[in-house]
Structures are given as C-alpha cells and as structure tokens.
Design an enzyme around this catalytic site. Structure first.
Site, PDB file in Angstrom:
ATOM      1  N   ASP A 140       0.811  -1.211   0.000  1.00 45.65           N
ATOM      2  CA  ASP A 140       0.000   0.000   0.000  1.00 45.65           C
ATOM      3  C   ASP A 140       0.846   1.264   0.000  1.00 45.65           C
ATOM      4  O   ASP A 140       0.648   2.148  -0.827  1.00 45.65           O
ATOM      5  CB  ASP A 140      -0.948  -0.001   1.198  1.00 45.65           C
ATOM      6  CG  ASP A 140      -1.933   1.146   1.119  1.00 45.65           C
ATOM      7  OD1 ASP A 140      -3.010   0.935   0.525  1.00 45.65           O
ATOM      8  OD2 ASP A 140      -1.621   2.240   1.609  1.00 45.65           O
ATOM      9  N   ALA A 167      -4.976   2.158  -0.965  1.00 48.28           N
ATOM     10  CA  ALA A 167      -4.711   1.312  -2.136  1.00 48.28           C
ATOM     11  C   ALA A 167      -5.163  -0.129  -1.877  1.00 48.28           C
ATOM     12  O   ALA A 167      -5.808  -0.753  -2.724  1.00 48.28           O
ATOM     13  CB  ALA A 167      -3.232   1.356  -2.515  1.00 48.28           C
ATOM     14  N   ASP A 168      -4.844  -0.657  -0.715  1.00 51.16           N
ATOM     15  CA  ASP A 168      -5.244  -2.028  -0.379  1.00 51.16           C
ATOM     16  C   ASP A 168      -6.752  -2.161  -0.236  1.00 51.16           C
ATOM     17  O   ASP A 168      -7.356  -3.128  -0.713  1.00 51.16           O
ATOM     18  CB  ASP A 168      -4.574  -2.490   0.909  1.00 51.16           C
ATOM     19  CG  ASP A 168      -3.141  -2.945   0.704  1.00 51.16           C
ATOM     20  OD1 ASP A 168      -2.759  -3.229  -0.441  1.00 51.16           O
ATOM     21  OD2 ASP A 168      -2.410  -3.032   1.703  1.00 51.16           O
ATOM     22  N   LEU A 169      -7.376  -1.193   0.444  1.00 53.46           N
ATOM     23  CA  LEU A 169      -8.821  -1.275   0.639  1.00 53.46           C
ATOM     24  C   LEU A 169      -9.565  -1.129  -0.689  1.00 53.46           C
ATOM     25  O   LEU A 169     -10.529  -1.858  -0.950  1.00 53.46           O
ATOM     26  CB  LEU A 169      -9.288  -0.222   1.645  1.00 53.46           C
ATOM     27  CG  LEU A 169      -8.761  -0.428   3.067  1.00 53.46           C
ATOM     28  CD1 LEU A 169      -9.139   0.754   3.957  1.00 53.46           C
ATOM     29  CD2 LEU A 169      -9.252  -1.735   3.666  1.00 53.46           C
ATOM     30  N   GLY A 172      -9.202  -4.382  -2.551  1.00 54.37           N
ATOM     31  CA  GLY A 172     -10.098  -5.394  -1.999  1.00 54.37           C
ATOM     32  C   GLY A 172     -11.535  -5.197  -2.461  1.00 54.37           C
ATOM     33  O   GLY A 172     -12.225  -6.160  -2.803  1.00 54.37           O
TER      34      GLY A 172
END
Length: 192
Positions: A140, A167-169, A172
């Site tokens: 991220d 970025a990760d959320l 997902g």
C-alpha cells in the site's frame, strides 16, 4: 436471513490486507470463505500489533471476520493436494502471491481450471501479472508513493502516507466487485 452470496464457496489464499479485505466483503454477504494460512506462522497480519483483542491482532481480525480457516504447507505435496481437492467444489480462488508463485506450486489458473472449469481465479498484485513491472512487490505505502497520492498529503516538501491503506482497501473492494461480476458471468457461460 438469505444473503446474496450464500451458497458460494471462496478459497482464500491471500494475505495481509487487499485480498483478505475483498474476501471478507464476500463473507459478509454470505459466501463461505475458507482462509488458508501457513502453519505456525499464519497470515503476516497476525503479528501486526498493537492493538490486540484477546491476544489476537485487531488488524488481522478486522480483515478476516466471518471466515473459516485452515493451515496448509503449500510447499508440500500434501498441502497442494488438499488445495486441489478444495478447488473441486469451490466457486472462487483468491491469491496475492508474487507473480509466478502459484504456477511454481502447481496452482496456476491453467491447472485449476482443468480441475474446475467454473472456478473464478482472482489474482491480486501491485503491478499486474504481465508487463515490465510484473515481478515487483506491491504494498500500500509503495503504491501511494508510486501513484502520486503522497504528493498531495502532508506538506509540499514532505510527502506523507494517507492515514488509511487506501490502495489495499480499494483493491479489496474492486476484487469483491470483480468476483461478484464473474460469478454472474459463470451463470451465463458455465466457465470461470
């Protein structure tokens, strides 16, 4: 109460946040999610403390609710055999290993679709699975800097990470959306 993803089985081999968050969203909507972790070590996020709750990492708990879990040694023949057995009646397979890892383990899409032609294979990576950057790891904070997000946070001369792992959320959420769309596509074509 019937939930929209009830009846779907997801095999989750992802770690840390992007993949686990996406599969958690599917679990929240009723999918049966089986999280596969490395024996003795588990998901890296199990060690992201503090904070913790009853001895468990809050980070890990926040991204893995509503899942069932098993540990498998993916470097063993027995572990690979069990994954392939689980794939037979799974609807979705999710992983976020470095490019080429699943193929080396014998768990690439070409192999799994022979076991289950309806399998939806979601492969999450920072830079994609093709192209000049495909072998780079993506985290991220790296993606925030690479994409320029850090240039608009903090002071003008000191880029700062955004407060949340955006970025990760986002990844997902897009993974869950893409998987949901692909499940609809399987109904129409019979193929993952």
């Amino acid at each position: 109460m019937n939930l929209p993803m009830q009846g779907f089985k997801v095999l989750d081999l992802s770690r840390t946040l992007a993949g686990p968050y996406g599969t958690m969203l599917l679990a929240d909507m009723g999918a049966e999610v089986i999280k596969v972790e490395q024996p003795l070590v588990g998901d890296e996020s199990r060690r992201f403390t503090p904070p913790s709750w009853n001895g468990e990492s809050c980070y890990y708990l926040a991204a893995n609710r509503n899942k069932r879990g098993i540990t498998l040694d993916l470097k063993s023949e027995e572990g690979i055999k069990i994954v392939k057995q689980l794939v037979k009646d799974a609807d979705v397979f999710v992983e976020n290993f470095r490019t080429g890892t699943m193929e080396k383990l014998g768990l690439g899409y070409d192999i799994l679709k022979e076991i289950n032609p309806r399998i939806i294979y979601c492969s999450i990576s920072g830079f994609g699975r093709t192209g000049p950057e495909k072998n780079r790891a993506g985290y991220d904070v790296l993606m925030q800097g690479f994409a320029g997000l850090m240039s608009i946070t903090g002071e003008t001369d000191k880029p700062v990470k955004a407060g949340m792992s955006i970025a990760d959320l986002s990844t997902g959420m897009f993974a869950a959306f893409s998987i949901s769309s692909a499940l609809h596509g399987v109904k129409q074509t019979g193929k993952g």
